[in-house]
Write an enzyme that holds these catalytic residues in place. Structure first.
Site, PDB file in Angstrom:
ATOM      1  N   CYS A 157     -27.604  16.871  31.985  1.00 11.76           N
ATOM      2  CA  CYS A 157     -28.587  15.842  32.351  1.00 11.76           C
ATOM      3  C   CYS A 157     -29.772  16.563  32.981  1.00 11.76           C
ATOM      4  CB  CYS A 157     -27.969  14.842  33.320  1.00 11.76           C
ATOM      5  SG  CYS A 157     -29.162  13.635  33.957  1.00 11.76           S
TER       6      CYS A 157
ATOM      7  N   CYS B   8     -35.753  10.916  30.793  1.00  7.86           N
ATOM      8  CA  CYS B   8     -34.640  11.802  30.454  1.00  7.86           C
ATOM      9  C   CYS B   8     -35.207  13.207  30.279  1.00  7.86           C
ATOM     10  CB  CYS B   8     -33.962  11.323  29.174  1.00  7.86           C
ATOM     11  SG  CYS B   8     -32.660  12.406  28.588  1.00  7.86           S
TER      12      CYS B   8
END
Length: 258
Positions: free
Chosen positions: A197, A74
């Site tokens: 993101c 991530c």
């Protein structure tokens, strides 16, 4: 027993952070992690991140999606854990840490974290789209009228319909008037649209360069939760020295039982 946690966000991508250097967090309890991440019955976040000891680097990052399962890399979470490590006085300005996809380098100045991402050796061209792995798998598709686009409906359909149960993150992108790109992302594991993101922003920047939509190697990408910058080098379709840069901030500190 009561345990301390912290909440961090990077351009609206929010995470529960736990200092797990003592190894006491029950990280195999997927139901507990999902409950902590739940926005009605828990703290509420896109994921949970453990900061752990590592023999060869400053720390280890262990990332869990909001569904309680350990996830792939991530990017915004990586930037947030650098800010967390700085807060804990584990690092000063520069750091090297280990994550599920390997080693990462980063620098922090104030609230701005620049994170080196994994190299991308292959960009696959699909009908009207691209696919690549920037630490997590990403589908990148250019659309019109991004602001009104039904990201949740179309993202879920493509996440399962094209990529099956394992899935992929789905990014929709549109060029903006400032010479950069706007992005909206449906994230697997969260199973919803997120405000940002990091690995998706990285994929969009590389994808737009790959398609010739820009000749810049420093690209501004605007997510719903804020602005990020991606820089990189390219050689015969392979990408290296990829950096994701933007703000990462602590939101609050709390206690909960686990």
């Amino acid at each position: 027993m009561k345990n301390i946690f912290y909440k961090y966000q990077g351009t609206g991508n929010d995470f529960v952070m736990v200092d797990n250097r003592n190894g006491q967090f029950p990280k195999h309890d997927n139901a507990l992690i999902a409950k902590i991440c739940h926005r009605r019955f828990g703290v509420g976040s896109d994921g949970l991140i453990l900061l752990e000891n590592d023999e060869n680097t400053d720390f280890r990052m262990v990332y869990f999606n909001a569904d309680g399962k350990e996830g792939s890399m991530c990017g915004n979470g990586g930037r947030c854990i650098v800010a967390f490590a700085h807060f804990l006085d584990i690092i000063k300005k520069d750091t090297t840490f280990i994550a599920v996809d390997g080693l990462h380098e980063a620098t922090i100045i104030g609230d701005v974290v620049s994170l080196k991402m994994t190299d991308v050796s292959q960009v696959k061209e699909k009908p009207n789209a691209l696919f690549m792995n920037t630490g997590s798998p990403h589908h990148v598709q250019i659309v019109k009228n991004l602001k009104s686009f039904d990201v949740v409906k179309e993202g879920a359909r493509m996440r399962y319909g094209i990529y099956g149960e394992k899935g992929s993150n789905i990014n929709f992108v549109e060029a903006n008037a400032e010479g950069g790109f706007d992005i909206r992302t449906y994230e697997r594991g969260v199973e919803d649209e997120t405000l940002s993101c990091g690995t998706g922003v990285t994929a969009v920047a590389l994808g737009m360069y790959h398609l010739g939509k820009t000749s810049k190697k420093t690209i501004a990408v605007n997510a719903l939760g804020g602005n990020l910058e991606v820089t990189f080098q390219e050689n015969k379709g392979s990408y290296s020295d990829i950096y994701l840069k933007g703000e990462a901030r602590q939101v609050f500190k709390g206690e909960m039982l686990w």
